[in-house]
Design a protein around this motif. Structure first.
Motif, PDB file in Angstrom:
ATOM      1  N   ILE A  45       1.369  -1.263   0.043  1.00  0.00           N
ATOM      2  CA  ILE A  45      -0.402   0.184   0.156  1.00  0.00           C
ATOM      3  C   ILE A  45       0.236   1.675   0.008  1.00  0.00           C
ATOM      4  O   ILE A  45       2.227   1.860   1.125  1.00  0.00           O
ATOM      5  N   ARG A  46       0.695   2.274  -0.455  1.00  0.00           N
ATOM      6  CA  ARG A  46       1.244   3.224  -0.895  1.00  0.00           C
ATOM      7  C   ARG A  46       0.522   4.196  -0.297  1.00  0.00           C
ATOM      8  O   ARG A  46      -0.783   4.781  -1.173  1.00  0.00           O
ATOM      9  N   ILE A  47       0.772   5.454   0.327  1.00  0.00           N
ATOM     10  CA  ILE A  47      -0.421   6.674   1.407  1.00  0.00           C
ATOM     11  C   ILE A  47       0.594   7.698   1.078  1.00  0.00           C
ATOM     12  O   ILE A  47       1.675   7.982   1.186  1.00  0.00           O
ATOM     13  N   ILE A  60      -4.604   6.719  -0.697  1.00  0.00           N
ATOM     14  CA  ILE A  60      -4.453   5.170   0.038  1.00  0.00           C
ATOM     15  C   ILE A  60      -4.697   4.066  -1.683  1.00  0.00           C
ATOM     16  O   ILE A  60      -5.869   3.695  -1.929  1.00  0.00           O
ATOM     17  N   LEU A 103      -1.088   5.986   7.661  1.00  0.00           N
ATOM     18  CA  LEU A 103      -0.458   4.957   8.309  1.00  0.00           C
ATOM     19  C   LEU A 103      -0.565   3.902   8.499  1.00  0.00           C
ATOM     20  O   LEU A 103       0.066   2.593   9.273  1.00  0.00           O
ATOM     21  N   ILE A 106      -3.943   1.264   8.636  1.00  0.00           N
ATOM     22  CA  ILE A 106      -3.542  -0.024   7.886  1.00  0.00           C
ATOM     23  C   ILE A 106      -2.355  -0.735   7.828  1.00  0.00           C
ATOM     24  O   ILE A 106      -2.707  -2.077   7.721  1.00  0.00           O
ATOM     25  N   GLN A 107      -1.344  -0.160   8.689  1.00  0.00           N
ATOM     26  CA  GLN A 107      -0.374  -1.216   9.167  1.00  0.00           C
ATOM     27  C   GLN A 107      -1.144  -2.177  10.204  1.00  0.00           C
ATOM     28  O   GLN A 107      -0.731  -3.035  10.279  1.00  0.00           O
ATOM     29  N   TYR A 111      -1.838  -4.921   6.679  1.00  0.00           N
ATOM     30  CA  TYR A 111      -1.157  -4.188   4.990  1.00  0.00           C
ATOM     31  C   TYR A 111       0.404  -3.757   5.256  1.00  0.00           C
ATOM     32  O   TYR A 111       0.872  -3.263   6.949  1.00  0.00           O
ATOM     33  N   SER A 112       0.976  -3.841   4.329  1.00  0.00           N
ATOM     34  CA  SER A 112       2.106  -3.547   4.267  1.00  0.00           C
ATOM     35  C   SER A 112       2.349  -2.269   3.523  1.00  0.00           C
ATOM     36  O   SER A 112       2.256  -2.117   2.397  1.00  0.00           O
ATOM     37  N   ALA A 113       2.608  -0.824   4.610  1.00  0.00           N
ATOM     38  CA  ALA A 113       2.160   0.053   4.150  1.00  0.00           C
ATOM     39  C   ALA A 113       3.333   0.937   3.631  1.00  0.00           C
ATOM     40  O   ALA A 113       3.868   1.240   5.318  1.00  0.00           O
ATOM     41  N   LYS A 114       3.597   2.286   2.881  1.00  0.00           N
ATOM     42  CA  LYS A 114       4.313   3.224   3.149  1.00  0.00           C
ATOM     43  C   LYS A 114       3.481   4.532   2.908  1.00  0.00           C
ATOM     44  O   LYS A 114       2.927   4.291   1.524  1.00  0.00           O
TER      45      LYS A 114
END
Ligand SMILES: [Zn+2]
Length: 118
Positions: A45-47, A60, A103, A106-107, A111-114
């Protein structure tokens, strides 16, 4: 991925899910449109923040739309941020610059989010 029961044989289909090890009929693992298991941690996931008509929106991206309960996630994020939001194609948009809070949320969902971009 864990090895299936019948790895190496081409005639037998595995009777259990290789991820949760339940019978396939009982498997609740999230799956993509092809029926492959896609866990939240496998969805990068990218925020990012965007400006729309002078206001910030936090976008997101990176969900597998079949494997993720995007409506459920949207409802959870909206309530946690006390902000409006929507699903736009395969992204979730939350009003305001909420990157740091989102972030973390979502984590927490696995999820692996950045954060991405500016
Ligand atoms: Zn499963």
């Amino acid at each position: 991925m864990m090895a299936g029961l019948f790895d190496g044989t081409s005639l037998e289909r595995p009777v259990t899910c290789s991820t949760c090890e339940r019978a396939l009929a009982d498997c609740q693992c999230p799956k993509n449109a092809k029926g492959e298991v896609v866990l939240p941690k496998d969805q990068p996931i990218r925020i990012r923040r965007e400006k729309r008509r002078g206001k910030f929106v936090t976008v997101i991206a990176g969900f597998d739309p079949a494997a993720s309960d995007m409506r459920g996630i949207l409802a959870r994020l909206k309530s946690a941020c006390a902000a409006g939001g929507t699903i736009n194609n395969d992204t979730i948009e939350i009003q305001g610059d909420q990157r740091d809070r989102l972030l973390k949320l979502i984590q927490e969902l696995g999820y692996s989010a950045k954060l991405a971009g500016g």
